[in-house]
Design an enzyme around this catalytic site. Structure first.
Site, PDB file in Angstrom:
ATOM      1  N   TYR A  92       0.924   8.896   0.673  1.00  0.00           N
ATOM      2  CA  TYR A  92      -0.233   8.584   1.520  1.00  0.00           C
ATOM      3  C   TYR A  92      -1.454   9.301   0.936  1.00  0.00           C
ATOM      4  CZ  TYR A  92      -2.676   8.358   6.163  1.00  0.00           C
ATOM      5  OH  TYR A  92      -3.538   8.147   7.206  1.00  0.00           O
TER       6      TYR A  92
ATOM      7  N   LYS B  61       0.301   4.250   0.406  1.00  0.00           N
ATOM      8  CA  LYS B  61      -0.698   3.791   1.371  1.00  0.00           C
ATOM      9  C   LYS B  61      -2.004   4.462   0.963  1.00  0.00           C
ATOM     10  CE  LYS B  61      -1.857   4.571   6.325  1.00  0.00           C
ATOM     11  NZ  LYS B  61      -3.250   4.507   6.067  1.00  0.00           N
TER      12      LYS B  61
END
Lengths: 295, 295, 295, 295
Positions: C125, C152
């Protein structure tokens, strides 16, 4: 457009003519002088003026010529603006003055002073990596009220760029132009108007074709051409760790392709032999650069 | 030194003479032109040259004149360096070129190009808030090897400044000069050599006295004088939220004290009437500004 | 998914169930807990665990449940990872530890320590606005070697995201997921795999429809749906100047739509009455929110 | 105080006792646990609590014990605050929650929520390099109104620190404490109250002596002792390029001096053998570290 320079940092006028013909033959819709890729702030005013005058003469109105007038001195920006009009340029491009850290309100105040003194249409230019001010939507709207005919957004902040497109979607007179090559198709397909692509110095037809495919919404062609730009970014633009390595790579490529020399005005500098060889190898590996610079 | 300007942004030559005499009478040890407080980057070269020539004439070697030659264009910096020598200036001051983000290594390379072409001694100038490059110790050491006679550190990073003092403590030929007024006594008492104080435009004697008290290590006097500078910072320099408000306050004060006008070159701007009134009130409240500008 | 909280900052379990059913009915392909929109770092471990356990029970494997385990403490991240596996979550999401400023190399070292201890698949992330580390391509590649099943990217840096897609285009096992709602169609049409959209808390069907239109390359539908997201950004997400205003707007909207309350864990806070009214007005004005939350 | 850890990242209780006795014998005026040097955010709550309890027991009120309670979760901060009071700590230290980027106004709102729930006196802690919020004077004044007994300023921004001292100079109940070792004498001589010095883990007497010399305004002694700190910064703290290298150096030194081990909680890490050897060489070269840790 990059600025072709000789070793003594005088203008490479022979290279300039070759480059301009290369661009026009490649189909570009306009030529932007003295921007970041053009090393505008690194050049003295004698060279800047010579570049604008020579370019206008060579281009001879075949495409519009845009001139970057950004400077820390208002008087210098105006001098360049006036000279550009005098020698036949078509438009001006203006980023914030870039020494003092200023606020959005101070930028608006600055625009209110300079814009009434500009005699050519102008584009606003957002490039916070160099000017330290990321123009917000409210500043851009005020510039439009004052007369800006568009904005060139080189912030890399596509979210902000999409907000600008949305804000001006009903204003047929305001152009939203990306500064990041990879965003060309996204911006055009989502209602923006084009891109100022440094890579178009080398491969003008590639970017023109991608623009046209984006306008036609020809997704297959977009994907095919976009893939080449990704390849350029992963190779040519990916040498060394200078923050200006893409400009170095563009000049280096043009030199290797025989268009103009790759001398750069300090503080920028050409690649050393090893990286120059890698550029050569990359160019040779692009199947779409055959017999010179076709794609 | 700030640059006195008329409403049409021409040099205020009458104000210039009054300001210089005010400074010399106040005991300053040198006059630095065309720095950040001098709005150097905002002025065109005609005005810059006029300022240097006029100042050298007025000063007439009573104190050294230092000239800021920082520019994004090497050619422009050199033009200013040559002109400064020609009209009798004593030293040059050089910060990094400030448009392209460059690395320490690229700054060193730039110094290697420009320094051999400078015909006057030069000070290196670290002001990352405007140039986006905080010169590290290694770059400063390389500048010293190339010939820098000192560094003016306006980074606000006193930790780094102390490291510079430590690194050059055995080098009697290299001066370490603070750019932040409040650090004057700390820097001088810890082995540094002085300060370039914007506030000395208004109160030259105050800063000279503080310098001398610091050299004598007269802590009582240091505390007394330093308190006045704290008062200046909490009042005059604390109006509005512009990042250049201290420059605006200095020019505004000089205007109110009848020395020169407070016009500023865009993108900077003078205070509006309300804040101008507050400056007037503050100045009136300083018991050490009686009958004009004494302290 | 945001985390529904009661006024005493306990979990709003009734709201949680309503929200989950709303999401699943809206067609989402997975539910990500304890991310930035989920106020993960603001919650204590009792609440975090309760949220994960309750969600897994309610979801009952209808869609995958992803759990954010990012923490400044390795032990706490691992505790959350283990608990998530134990109660039936499907995947983990891991951003850099976010107190100490660390380098890419230190992040790689950190991954080499934590990854072998994770018993569920994990997504990397990238959210530099909160962690101060913008993961570079080399770090992401190393994470993939260590076992990351995707990334992400909430950096807002679509240029970097396109480079990631390009780098992993031949790796069928690595998903590239955008964190910025407006980039959904661009990312999916250019070879990425989806988006984690905060706005999907309110309008799950809108984002699912846009995803599907992007997969189908149905440009007309993409334009139509994307226009709604632009409208959300220009209205709901545009209230006040808090950097977390979009999270405040999402919770506020869900509260007004009767799904869950809008209490937030400090340092975040709900909108005041005036802005809450504006959210209400905006929602009422969306023709695609009729009879509740349809679009 | 750093947190002594074993290889398995459990508390090194034997090292802890040795370290505390070393500090108290060195004359420190208080012990601050779980700050940045204490790797507070990297430790889980079991270890944090064990550290506070053990330290309070060992210290046995010989000096005040301060506990860092900063966390991204309000509930966790309060849990730590309560536990600290319960086991006999004297004061709390609180920096902004550090995941979400928050404004000064949001920090004030946060203080208004947490402060009334703190049962021990607290110091505000400004460390923007880790929290991304540089507390301004107005926020600090509001914290003082709410009950803060002082501020520990680790911003490195001595200009701001001097403004804080000036603002609170008539408030006998508010302490202004520097976080940067090199600023100790400046801060104390200009009206501040002390320093939290990471280096005092190794050389407590050095910093205590410098504090006392500063209070006495014994400039000769200040210069002599300050020189040693400069030497520490130029050697021990100058290895490698990690932003946390000074913490690594402190733990490494303590390990080499036989006080505690140098294991660090991820994402921090101990030096490799080569740099460890250099630390050993530096320590051996300090003439003021003879027969152990004297100076």
């Amino acid at each position: 457009m990059i600025t072709p320079l000789l070793e003594n940092l005088e203008l490479d006028t022979v290279g300039l003519e070759r480059l301009i013909e290369h661009l026009i033959k490649g189909g570009v819709h306009g030529i932007f002088l003295l921007g970041t890729n053009g090393e505008g702030p690194s050049l003295d005013y004698r060279i800047r003026k010579q570049l604008v005058a020579e370019t206008c003469k060579i281009v001879a109105h075949r495409v519009p010529v845009l001139v970057g007038i950004t400077d820390t001195s208002l008087a210098c920006s105006l001098e360049m603006a006036n000279y550009s009009k005098q020698v036949g340029a078509d438009m001006l491009v203006l980023a914030p003055p870039y020494y003092f850290p200023i606020s959005q309100a101070e930028m608006v105040r600055y625009l209110e002073i300079i814009v009434p003194q500009l005699e050519l249409p102008f584009l606003l230019y957002d490039i916070p990596s160099c000017t330290n001010l990321h123009l917000n939507l409210s500043t851009i709207k005020r510039a439009a009220q004052l007369g800006a005919i568009g904005v060139k957004d080189s912030s890399g902040d596509l979210g902000a760029l999409y907000s600008i497109i949305e804000a001006f979607k009903d204003d047929g007179n305001f152009s939203v132009i990306a500064g990041a090559e990879l965003f060309l198709s996204d911006v055009v397909m989502h209602g923006g108007h084009g891109v100022v692509a440094g890579g178009a110095n080398i491969f003008p037809r590639l970017f023109v074709d991608l623009y046209e495919a984006s306008v036609r919404k020809d997704l297959g062609q977009v994907a095919r051409l976009r893939q080449k730009i990704l390849q350029i970014h992963a190779t040519l633009y990916n040498l060394g760790d200078s923050s200006t390595r893409s400009i170095m790579a563009i000049k280096g490529s043009l030199s290797l392709l025989g268009i103009c020399s790759d001398y750069m005005a300090p503080p920028l500098h050409a690649f050393e032999a090893k990286d120059r060889q890698r550029i050569s190898d990359y160019l040779a590996g692009f199947e779409w650069v055959e017999g010179g610079i076709r794609h």
